[in-house]
Motif scaffolding. Structure first.
Motif, mmCIF file in Angstrom:
data_model
loop_
_atom_site.group_PDB
_atom_site.id
_atom_site.type_symbol
_atom_site.label_atom_id
_atom_site.label_comp_id
_atom_site.label_asym_id
_atom_site.label_seq_id
_atom_site.Cartn_x
_atom_site.Cartn_y
_atom_site.Cartn_z
ATOM 1 N N ARG A 80 0.833 -1.208 0.000
ATOM 2 C CA ARG A 80 0.000 0.000 0.000
ATOM 3 C C ARG A 80 0.867 1.257 0.000
ATOM 4 O O ARG A 80 0.489 2.277 -0.577
ATOM 5 C CB ARG A 80 -0.943 -0.020 1.197
ATOM 6 C CG ARG A 80 -2.017 -1.110 1.076
ATOM 7 C CD ARG A 80 -2.986 -1.107 2.235
ATOM 8 N NE ARG A 80 -3.707 0.164 2.339
ATOM 9 C CZ ARG A 80 -4.596 0.453 3.281
ATOM 10 N NH1 ARG A 80 -4.869 -0.462 4.222
ATOM 11 N NH2 ARG A 80 -5.200 1.610 3.323
ATOM 12 N N GLY A 81 2.018 1.187 0.639
ATOM 13 C CA GLY A 81 2.914 2.340 0.655
ATOM 14 C C GLY A 81 3.411 2.707 -0.727
ATOM 15 O O GLY A 81 3.569 3.891 -1.047
ATOM 16 N N VAL A 82 3.671 1.694 -1.561
ATOM 17 C CA VAL A 82 4.086 1.966 -2.942
ATOM 18 C C VAL A 82 3.000 2.748 -3.667
ATOM 19 O O VAL A 82 3.268 3.760 -4.336
ATOM 20 C CB VAL A 82 4.405 0.653 -3.686
ATOM 21 C CG1 VAL A 82 4.582 0.913 -5.184
ATOM 22 C CG2 VAL A 82 5.649 0.000 -3.113
ATOM 23 N N ASP A 83 1.769 2.310 -3.547
ATOM 24 C CA ASP A 83 0.675 2.979 -4.255
ATOM 25 C C ASP A 83 0.478 4.411 -3.753
ATOM 26 O O ASP A 83 0.237 5.330 -4.550
ATOM 27 C CB ASP A 83 -0.620 2.188 -4.094
ATOM 28 C CG ASP A 83 -0.601 0.873 -4.869
ATOM 29 O OD1 ASP A 83 0.176 0.771 -5.841
ATOM 30 O OD2 ASP A 83 -1.345 -0.052 -4.488
ATOM 31 N N LEU A 84 0.601 4.613 -2.456
ATOM 32 C CA LEU A 84 0.464 5.970 -1.911
ATOM 33 C C LEU A 84 1.601 6.866 -2.391
ATOM 34 O O LEU A 84 1.378 8.044 -2.701
ATOM 35 C CB LEU A 84 0.432 5.918 -0.388
ATOM 36 C CG LEU A 84 -0.834 5.337 0.243
ATOM 37 C CD1 LEU A 84 -0.666 5.206 1.751
ATOM 38 C CD2 LEU A 84 -2.052 6.209 -0.080
ATOM 39 N N ALA A 85 2.806 6.321 -2.456
ATOM 40 C CA ALA A 85 3.943 7.118 -2.927
ATOM 41 C C ALA A 85 3.751 7.509 -4.392
ATOM 42 O O ALA A 85 4.055 8.644 -4.789
ATOM 43 C CB ALA A 85 5.236 6.346 -2.742
ATOM 44 N N ARG A 141 2.969 11.695 -8.094
ATOM 45 C CA ARG A 141 2.311 11.911 -9.388
ATOM 46 C C ARG A 141 3.102 11.278 -10.540
ATOM 47 O O ARG A 141 3.404 11.919 -11.549
ATOM 48 C CB ARG A 141 2.089 13.401 -9.650
ATOM 49 C CG ARG A 141 1.286 14.095 -8.556
ATOM 50 C CD ARG A 141 0.886 15.495 -8.932
ATOM 51 N NE ARG A 141 0.300 16.213 -7.809
ATOM 52 C CZ ARG A 141 -0.316 17.393 -7.891
ATOM 53 N NH1 ARG A 141 -0.417 18.002 -9.067
ATOM 54 N NH2 ARG A 141 -0.814 17.973 -6.822
ATOM 55 N N THR A 142 3.429 10.027 -10.343
ATOM 56 C CA THR A 142 4.207 9.302 -11.342
ATOM 57 C C THR A 142 3.647 7.893 -11.477
ATOM 58 O O THR A 142 2.928 7.406 -10.587
ATOM 59 C CB THR A 142 5.694 9.255 -10.947
ATOM 60 O OG1 THR A 142 6.457 8.662 -12.000
ATOM 61 C CG2 THR A 142 5.910 8.475 -9.668
ATOM 62 N N ASP A 143 3.981 7.233 -12.562
ATOM 63 C CA ASP A 143 3.523 5.852 -12.743
ATOM 64 C C ASP A 143 4.604 4.842 -12.372
ATOM 65 O O ASP A 143 4.350 3.639 -12.378
ATOM 66 C CB ASP A 143 3.041 5.616 -14.176
ATOM 67 C CG ASP A 143 4.105 5.913 -15.219
ATOM 68 O OD1 ASP A 143 5.204 6.356 -14.839
ATOM 69 O OD2 ASP A 143 3.837 5.719 -16.417
ATOM 70 N N VAL A 144 5.797 5.321 -12.043
ATOM 71 C CA VAL A 144 6.863 4.409 -11.622
ATOM 72 C C VAL A 144 7.846 5.152 -10.726
ATOM 73 O O VAL A 144 8.163 6.323 -10.950
ATOM 74 C CB VAL A 144 7.593 3.791 -12.840
ATOM 75 C CG1 VAL A 144 8.300 4.862 -13.660
ATOM 76 C CG2 VAL A 144 8.579 2.713 -12.398
ATOM 77 N N ILE A 145 8.299 4.462 -9.688
ATOM 78 C CA ILE A 145 9.360 4.964 -8.807
ATOM 79 C C ILE A 145 10.649 4.282 -9.248
ATOM 80 O O ILE A 145 10.715 3.059 -9.318
ATOM 81 C CB ILE A 145 9.054 4.649 -7.337
ATOM 82 C CG1 ILE A 145 7.783 5.387 -6.891
ATOM 83 C CG2 ILE A 145 10.227 5.026 -6.439
ATOM 84 C CD1 ILE A 145 7.211 4.876 -5.579
ATOM 85 N N THR A 165 9.641 -6.932 -4.044
ATOM 86 C CA THR A 165 9.943 -7.596 -5.315
ATOM 87 C C THR A 165 8.723 -7.623 -6.226
ATOM 88 O O THR A 165 8.830 -7.414 -7.447
ATOM 89 C CB THR A 165 10.434 -9.032 -5.050
ATOM 90 O OG1 THR A 165 11.612 -8.978 -4.248
ATOM 91 C CG2 THR A 165 10.759 -9.742 -6.356
ATOM 92 N N ARG A 166 7.547 -7.841 -5.642
ATOM 93 C CA ARG A 166 6.311 -7.845 -6.447
ATOM 94 C C ARG A 166 6.040 -6.477 -7.062
ATOM 95 O O ARG A 166 5.547 -6.373 -8.195
ATOM 96 C CB ARG A 166 5.121 -8.290 -5.601
ATOM 97 C CG ARG A 166 5.086 -9.781 -5.317
ATOM 98 C CD ARG A 166 3.717 -10.203 -4.795
ATOM 99 N NE ARG A 166 3.376 -9.546 -3.539
ATOM 100 C CZ ARG A 166 3.706 -10.014 -2.342
ATOM 101 N NH1 ARG A 166 4.396 -11.140 -2.244
ATOM 102 N NH2 ARG A 166 3.336 -9.362 -1.251
ATOM 103 N N ALA A 167 6.376 -5.416 -6.337
ATOM 104 C CA ALA A 167 6.185 -4.065 -6.879
ATOM 105 C C ALA A 167 7.094 -3.838 -8.076
ATOM 106 O O ALA A 167 6.710 -3.167 -9.043
ATOM 107 C CB ALA A 167 6.453 -3.023 -5.793
ATOM 108 N N VAL A 168 8.309 -4.400 -8.025
ATOM 109 C CA VAL A 168 9.216 -4.323 -9.171
ATOM 110 C C VAL A 168 8.643 -5.119 -10.335
ATOM 111 O O VAL A 168 8.592 -4.643 -11.481
ATOM 112 C CB VAL A 168 10.622 -4.833 -8.797
ATOM 113 C CG1 VAL A 168 11.520 -4.866 -10.026
ATOM 114 C CG2 VAL A 168 11.246 -3.961 -7.708
ATOM 115 N N GLN A 169 8.180 -6.318 -10.069
ATOM 116 C CA GLN A 169 7.625 -7.171 -11.118
ATOM 117 C C GLN A 169 6.387 -6.557 -11.751
ATOM 118 O O GLN A 169 6.123 -6.757 -12.946
ATOM 119 C CB GLN A 169 7.299 -8.551 -10.546
ATOM 120 C CG GLN A 169 8.537 -9.334 -10.110
ATOM 121 C CD GLN A 169 8.203 -10.571 -9.307
ATOM 122 O OE1 GLN A 169 7.093 -10.718 -8.776
ATOM 123 N NE2 GLN A 169 9.171 -11.481 -9.197
#
Length: 293
Positions: free
Chosen positions: A95-100, A105-109, A132-136
């Protein structure tokens, strides 16, 4: 500005990065924050490092630099601060990835760090796998870890991180012989934090704050010769050109300081004799220094 590969991550960054903590202070007005962030990119700096704990830093980066998103590598952190979710759990990471992404205001970190978690936390079931799943999923380009000493060693042993961020400076060199050396061997990109060592030379006596005070005491014991350079130049050139370091991050709210730092790195590495004298001085006195600042 010198550009370098960030290990084997596939990312390229400037030798000087911008630590965006000061941008998060509400004491800095919006217009000044916007001018500062644009000044960072105009100076040729292509790495901006932030964190959710840095006030409104992420939100301002997203708001003011959205139109220039392709001009820089965006680095932030995770592991805590998700409303209603326990810190350092797989759900907190996901959830932290999605909030970041929303705040920035970007589609990728580009680079997402676990923010200074100790080994026992790092090894919690499912935690690394969540990143790792967020990277995938394409939400993050490079999984990363920010921390020092035992935490850094544990992170490198997992083999899960493409980038690490750790302290490297005149008075904090232990990682050069340990974590940074391991990262270099394994193709892991290194972001050096605290390259100015919190500028302990500003103080005639030991300052009260623990981190600056510790570096001040080390400075006294090492008794370095600056060889005619001012302290900021000596410090920045030492860290930025240390073996294994891809980039070093410095935070400021003043554009003139930012530009001065950029000019400093144009001078290139320190003379080899000066660099080795600094390394030798640290090694001679590295007794009883726990490395925790």
């Amino acid at each position: 500005m010198i550009q370098r590969p960030l290990g084997n991550s596939g990312l390229t960054v400037s030798a000087l990065g911008f630590g965006a903590g000061p941008v998060g202070s509400e004491a800095l007005g919006d217009s000044d924050a916007e001018a500062l962030l644009h000044g960072v990119l105009d100076a040729g700096i292509t790495l901006i490092d932030t964190a959710p704990s840095y006030g409104v830093s992420e939100e301002r980066i997203g708001r003011f630099l959205g139109a220039r998103r392709r001009e820089f590598v965006l680095s932030t952190k995770c592991g805590y601060g998700v409303p209603g979710v326990e810190d350092w759990t797989p759900e907190c990471i996901t959830r932290g990835v999605d909030l970041a992404l929303q705040r920035l205001r970007t589609d990728v970190i580009d680079v997402l760090h676990f923010h200074s978690c100790p080994p026992d936390v790092l090894h919690r079931p499912g935690l690394v796998e969540a990143l790792t799943r967020a990277v995938q999923a394409g939400k993050v380009r490079a999984a990363a870890y920010s921390g020092d000493n035992a935490g850094l060693d544990a992170a490198l042993e997992t083999g899960a991180f493409a980038v690490v961020q750790t302290s490297v400076n005149l008075f904090d060199q232990r990682s050069l012989d340990h974590g940074v050396a391991k990262a270099r061997e394994r193709g892991v990109g290194v972001i050096a934090k605290r390259p100015l060592a919190n500028a302990p030379w500003r103080f005639p006596g030991r300052p009260y704050a623990h981190d600056v005070g510790e570096y001040w005491e080390r400075m006294q014991r090492m008794a370095l010769q600056t060889d005619g350079l001012d302290w900021p130049e000596l410090a920045l050139r030492f860290t930025a050109f240390a073996p294994g370091v891809a980039t070093c991050i410095v935070g400021t709210t003043r554009l003139d300081n930012l530009r001065a730092n950029a000019r400093t790195l144009e001078q290139g590495p320190l003379p080899e004799a000066t660099f080795q004298a600094i390394r030798d001085a640290f090694r001679r006195h590295d007794t009883g220094w726990d490395g925790v600042i």
